[in-house]
Design an enzyme around this catalytic site. Structure first.
Site, mmCIF file in Angstrom:
data_model
loop_
_atom_site.group_PDB
_atom_site.id
_atom_site.type_symbol
_atom_site.label_atom_id
_atom_site.label_comp_id
_atom_site.label_asym_id
_atom_site.label_seq_id
_atom_site.Cartn_x
_atom_site.Cartn_y
_atom_site.Cartn_z
ATOM 1 N N HIS A 1 -4.442 5.126 -3.429
ATOM 2 C CA HIS A 1 -4.285 4.239 -2.267
ATOM 3 C C HIS A 1 -4.821 4.959 -1.033
ATOM 4 O O HIS A 1 -4.672 6.183 -0.906
ATOM 5 C CB HIS A 1 -2.818 3.854 -2.081
ATOM 6 N N ASN B 1 2.915 -4.075 -3.800
ATOM 7 C CA ASN B 1 3.009 -2.653 -3.462
ATOM 8 C C ASN B 1 4.004 -2.533 -2.315
ATOM 9 O O ASN B 1 3.675 -2.829 -1.175
ATOM 10 C CB ASN B 1 1.616 -2.152 -3.051
ATOM 11 N N LYS C 1 5.281 0.042 -1.024
ATOM 12 C CA LYS C 1 5.120 1.247 -0.185
ATOM 13 C C LYS C 1 6.498 1.871 0.079
ATOM 14 O O LYS C 1 7.363 1.825 -0.790
ATOM 15 C CB LYS C 1 4.362 0.910 1.107
ATOM 16 N N GLU D 1 -3.703 5.160 1.807
ATOM 17 C CA GLU D 1 -2.665 5.889 2.538
ATOM 18 C C GLU D 1 -2.454 7.277 1.936
ATOM 19 O O GLU D 1 -2.097 8.219 2.647
ATOM 20 C CB GLU D 1 -1.361 5.070 2.554
ATOM 21 N N SER E 1 -4.155 -7.498 3.489
ATOM 22 C CA SER E 1 -3.707 -8.694 4.219
ATOM 23 C C SER E 1 -3.803 -9.983 3.400
ATOM 24 O O SER E 1 -4.144 -11.041 3.934
ATOM 25 C CB SER E 1 -4.461 -8.831 5.551
ATOM 26 N N GLY F 1 -2.743 -4.129 6.070
ATOM 27 C CA GLY F 1 -1.656 -4.209 7.044
ATOM 28 C C GLY F 1 -2.089 -4.631 8.434
ATOM 29 O O GLY F 1 -1.329 -4.508 9.385
ATOM 30 N N GLU G 1 -9.636 -2.469 -1.844
ATOM 31 C CA GLU G 1 -8.876 -2.677 -0.610
ATOM 32 C C GLU G 1 -9.640 -2.089 0.571
ATOM 33 O O GLU G 1 -9.568 -0.877 0.822
ATOM 34 C CB GLU G 1 -7.514 -1.973 -0.704
HETATM 35 P P1 PGA Z 1 -1.173 -5.360 2.945
HETATM 36 O O1 PGA Z 1 -1.278 -4.029 2.043
HETATM 37 O O2 PGA Z 1 -1.109 -6.533 1.996
HETATM 38 O O3 PGA Z 1 0.073 -5.180 3.756
HETATM 39 O O4 PGA Z 1 -2.424 -5.399 3.775
HETATM 40 C C1 PGA Z 1 -2.039 -3.993 0.861
HETATM 41 C C2 PGA Z 1 -1.991 -2.613 0.244
HETATM 42 O O5 PGA Z 1 -2.063 -1.630 0.975
HETATM 43 O O6 PGA Z 1 -1.889 -2.466 -0.989
#
Ligand code: PGA
Length: 256
Positions: A97, A9, A11, A99, A214, A175, A169
């Site tokens: 997601h 992903n 983003k 976000e 992560s 992140g 997630e």
């Molecule tokens: P990350 O993000 O691996 O940077 O933690 C995962 C995601 O949000 O899909």
């Protein structure tokens, strides 16, 4: 036996140069790796270049997109639609997601409508679910995931999860470098599969449940060793071809 899916992903990250380097680098790094589906989801403006770069390589990299509108065309400034995605060979679309749920105030019901629209258009929804840190500490993780899954089941029935992907997630792990332990993730994955199995065992048996938050080359194998973790949705570590490929290889080895 479920075939694992490891998806990057991206983003809001990328440039023309990065799309070319990252995809061609990934193609070279995963040469000959068997038994795992590999996908990348760049920003929509790069889908054309991503499709062409994938076509130049040897490996079958799946092209994914991030988010969808609920219509295929019309007066919806800034949005992208399934029909547009399909023109670029996209087959998988990330929805729900955290976000988007957070920064764009997307409700469970709204996300469920996106899930329905993707299915209607023959695309694979990658439905992200997961709890906040406060919900985790309050012991509400299973209930939050169940609520997010049930929004889809209430709208479409459990069969909608045939051929779909769920990405668990935990929001506090995205992140942050603070990944869930493999045991904790397995427990939640089993509860998600159990919720679906209570309605239809065959649907539960085939649904792909990815872990996200992560995931790195250093911890990937611990997740893939778990029976109910069928791959990963990878943010930060998917922006480096070597790191992402290492995660793909860990999935291939663990699930062989
Ligand atoms: P990350 O993000 O691996 O940077 O933690 C995962 C995601 O949000 O899909």
């Amino acid at each position: 036996m479920r075939r694992p899916v490891v998806m990057g992903n991206w983003k809001l990250n990328g440039s023309k140069a990065m799309v070319k380097d990252l995809i061609s680098g990934l193609d070279a790094e995963i040469k000959g790796v068997q038994g795992v589906d590999v996908a990348v989801a760049p920003p929509a403006v790069y889908l054309d270049l991503a499709e062409r770069t994938i076509a130049e390589g040897q490996e079958k990299i799946i092209l994914g997109a991030q988010d969808t509108d609920l219509t295929n065309s019309g007066a919806f400034t800034g949005d992208n639609s399934p029909e547009m995605y399909k023109e670029f060979g996209v087959t998988h679309v990330i929805i729900g997601h955290s976000e988007r749920r957070d920064y764009h105030s997307e409700s469970d019901q709204y996300v469920a409508k996106k899930f329905a629209f993707l299915k209607e258009n023959g695309l694979v929804p990658v439905l992200c679910i997961g709890e906040t840190e406060a919900q985790n500490e309050a012991g509400e993780t299973e209930a939050v995931c169940a609520r997010q899954i049930n929004a889809v089941i209430d709208l479409l029935g459990v069969e909608a999860f045939n051929g779909a992907i769920i990405a668990y997630e935990p929001i506090w792990a995205i992140g942050t470098g603070k990944a869930a332990t493999a045991d904790d993730a397995q427990r939640i994955h089993a509860s998600i599969r159990g919720l679906i199995a209570a309605k239809d065992a065959a649907v539960a048996e085939q649904v792909i449940i990815q872990y996200g938050g992560s995931v790195k080359p250093e911890n990937a194998a611990t997740y893939f060793a778990q029976p109910d973790i069928d791959g990963a949705l990878v943010g930060g570590a998917s922006l480096d071809a070597k790191s992402f490929a290492a995660i793909v290889k860990a999935a291939a080895e663990a699930k062989a």
